[in-house]
Design an enzyme around this catalytic site. Structure first.
Site, mmCIF file in Angstrom:
data_model
loop_
_atom_site.group_PDB
_atom_site.id
_atom_site.type_symbol
_atom_site.label_atom_id
_atom_site.label_comp_id
_atom_site.label_asym_id
_atom_site.label_seq_id
_atom_site.Cartn_x
_atom_site.Cartn_y
_atom_site.Cartn_z
ATOM 1 N N HIS A 116 35.490 67.453 43.172
ATOM 2 C CA HIS A 116 35.246 66.416 44.172
ATOM 3 C C HIS A 116 36.255 65.290 43.997
ATOM 4 C CE1 HIS A 116 33.262 63.825 41.256
ATOM 5 N NE2 HIS A 116 32.387 64.781 40.954
ATOM 6 N N HIS A 122 36.865 63.650 40.580
ATOM 7 C CA HIS A 122 37.723 64.417 39.664
ATOM 8 C C HIS A 122 39.193 64.174 39.990
ATOM 9 C CE1 HIS A 122 34.173 67.431 39.473
ATOM 10 N NE2 HIS A 122 34.137 66.664 38.404
ATOM 11 N N CYS A 157 23.170 66.733 33.244
ATOM 12 C CA CYS A 157 23.979 65.867 32.357
ATOM 13 C C CYS A 157 24.308 66.584 31.055
ATOM 14 C CB CYS A 157 23.249 64.600 31.943
ATOM 15 S SG CYS A 157 22.678 63.556 33.243
ATOM 16 N N HIS A 207 20.563 61.560 37.546
ATOM 17 C CA HIS A 207 20.320 62.454 38.680
ATOM 18 C C HIS A 207 18.969 62.262 39.365
ATOM 19 C CE1 HIS A 207 23.484 64.490 36.349
ATOM 20 N NE2 HIS A 207 23.956 64.769 37.542
ATOM 21 N N LYS A 262 26.837 56.741 45.429
ATOM 22 C CA LYS A 262 27.685 57.378 44.448
ATOM 23 C C LYS A 262 27.960 58.818 44.917
ATOM 24 C CE LYS A 262 26.965 59.203 40.132
ATOM 25 N NZ LYS A 262 26.245 59.297 38.886
ATOM 26 N N LYS A 277 28.069 65.829 42.901
ATOM 27 C CA LYS A 277 27.778 67.193 43.323
ATOM 28 C C LYS A 277 26.308 67.360 43.657
ATOM 29 C CE LYS A 277 30.288 68.217 39.622
ATOM 30 N NZ LYS A 277 30.798 68.913 38.444
#
Ligand code: MSP
Length: 493
Positions: free
Chosen positions: A19, A22, A130, A147, A294, A297
């Protein structure tokens, strides 16, 4: 070695596709790597993929592939990203490589033999996204703080690393080294967290097997974070020549969610293994979507950087991200703003300067740079020291702004001097000065926009090698120049 610069990015989870976050991290590292090469340093730039752990294993199952086949497929996408974004890495490491596995086992064993890893039982809340255990107070409404998902209660025999033993030494390292964590705000966050008690860290798993076997007990696989962090030394061939040449890392570039892992955990492991600590953990901000969310994914709101690179000039994307987002802060991605900067600052300001200068050299001097004297007033509009200092202080956005203000100054110089009304020495001096200014711009923009810098350099028949060549004594008089064509095609909305 004195004159070296070893920079790393985090290694990405290839559980889904790359994404923009990255890509942004690799871009910032690339700018720093290229800049340091221009400064004449021997640079080693490491990036790669983090391929073990529960999250990858589950993603592979979902894709109907073995974990190995899955990571083989997925890591190619991260390599494609690097190639499309012009990321000049020296090594792309994959944690499933034999050489990495060997080093990860070697370090685990070394710390075990020293007595800093011991066998115990772990019970805790685990977030597979995580790959991290959380204590009750870390959780928000009982859910993962990153998350927002339910964590799983996991209880298993586990090896533990004596993290608590290194707490004081970690604090001491932070206190003594101004640049150990940058920016300062992140350093404070870590110092505050270190005021609480540190628990020893669970560093092995028995509930699944997609990981590096613990060398002393193959029923266990290494906790993926321990395996992953070790990439920074296996990536330079620990403990051999390359490692001796490049270690300690000058910069570990990472996002703000993994600072704890890269400071407290990584430094403690290194101390336990008697290895020198990296110089700077450099923390960039997060890229959010325009709605302020934010990008991640798991939230499904990602911008595909591979698609983006296929739709726009990659240098425009690189330029936009570096210029727009103050380095170290969070920022938004907006396609509209990307187009705006492309049209005004690149197509208009930079593109026109290049074309006008080269067209005039062609028209008035048949494309051969005339001998002339440099207009000191224009030369002084470029504050090279300031650019260097901004780069030194990781203010990439300000360095680029400074370079672009010189581009503007050059355009203004053409407008004011009106070379089309001049002749003889006056005209030669103007064109000579502009060609030299273009060379300076090509060199300074190389780190940010390598492809465009190369096009300008080719048009001037020069190679971009060193910052020393900016307004160097060895002028370009007598060189044949050509027009590079349109550098940045305007985008109509
Ligand atoms: N695999 C671990 C890192 C191990 S390093 C020894 C990991 N992987 S990740 O794929 O989740 O994240 C890789 C990098 O991308 C991290 O530095 C992370 O902070 C960064 N980013 C993830 N999302 C991001 C944004 N939305 N914006 C900018 N960077 C982001 O963590």
């Amino acid at each position: 070695m004195q004159n070296k610069f070893y920079i790393t990015t985090a290694i990405d989870y290839p559980s889904s596709n790359p994404h923009l976050g990255h890509a942004y991290e690799k871009l910032c590292a690339d700018v720093l790597a290229r800049w340091n090469r221009l400064l004449g340093k021997q640079v080693f730039f490491l990036t790669g993929t983090d391929e073990h752990g529960l999250k990858i294993m589950r993603a592979a199952q979902k894709a109907g592939l073995t974990p190995q086949a899955f990571v083989d497929r997925q890591s190619e996408k991260f390599k494609e990203l690097c190639s499309l974004w012009n990321i000049s890495y020296d090594r792309f490491i994959r944690t499933t490589e034999k050489q990495h596995i060997k080093v990860a086992q070697q370090i685990f064993k070394k710390i075990y033999e020293k007595g800093d890893i011991y066998l115990g039982t772990y019970t805790g809340k685990y977030c597979a996204d995580c790959e991290t255990f959380y204590t009750e107070k870390d959780l928000i409404d009982g859910k993962c703080p990153v998350h927002g998902k339910e964590c799983e209660l996991v209880s298993e025999e586990s090896y533990f690393f004596r993290l608590s033993k290194y707490k004081e030494k970690v604090i001491e390292y932070i206190e003594k080294n101004d640049l150990s964590i940058w920016p300062a705000g992140k350093k404070e966050e870590i110092k505050n967290r270190l005021k609480q008690d540190l628990l020893d860290l669970s560093v092995s798993r028995t509930s699944f097997d997609w990981g590096i076997p613990v060398p002393i007990n193959p029923k266990h696989v290494q906790y993926v974070w321990i395996d992953a962090l070790i990439n920074y030394i296996s990536g330079v061939d620990y403990p051999n020549e390359q490692f001796k040449k490049f270690w300690p890392a000058d910069v570990h570039l990472i996002g703000k969610d993994i600072v704890w892992h890269h400071t407290v955990i990584w430094w403690s492991i290194l101390m336990a293994a008697n290895i020198e600590l990296p110089k700077t953990v450099l923390v960039h901000g997060f890229i959010q979507t325009e709605s302020g969310e934010k990008m991640s994914k798991s939230k499904g709101n990602v911008i595909d950087p591979i698609e983006l690179a296929k739709n726009y000039n990659i240098d425009s994307i690189r330029y936009y991200l570096i210029r727009e987002i103050p380095f170290g802060e969070d920022g938004y991605f907006s396609e509209e703003k990307l187009i705006e900067r492309h049209n005004t600052e690149l197509a208009n300001d930079l593109g026109n300067l290049v074309n006008r200068t080269l067209a005039m050299t062609e028209r008035y001097f048949s494309g051969v740079v005339p001998a002339g004297s440099l207009d000191v007033e224009l030369k002084e509009k470029l504050n090279l020291e300031k650019v260097k200092q901004h780069m030194q202080k990781f203010e990439l956005h300000l360095a680029l702004a400074e370079i672009m203000s010189f581009v503007k100054a050059c355009n203004q110089y053409i407008n004011e001097k009106e070379p089309w009304k001049k002749q003889g020495k006056e005209l030669s001096d103007i064109i000579y000065t502009l060609v030299e200014a273009l060379r300076a711009i090509a060199i300074l923009l190389h780190a940010f926009m390598p492809a465009s810098s190369e096009k300008i350099a080719n048009a001037l028949s020069i190679e971009v090698k060193s910052i020393e060549d900016v307004f160097s004594e060895k002028g370009l008089a007598g060189k044949k120049v050509t027009k590079p064509g349109i550098l940045f095609q305007k985008i109509n909305r």
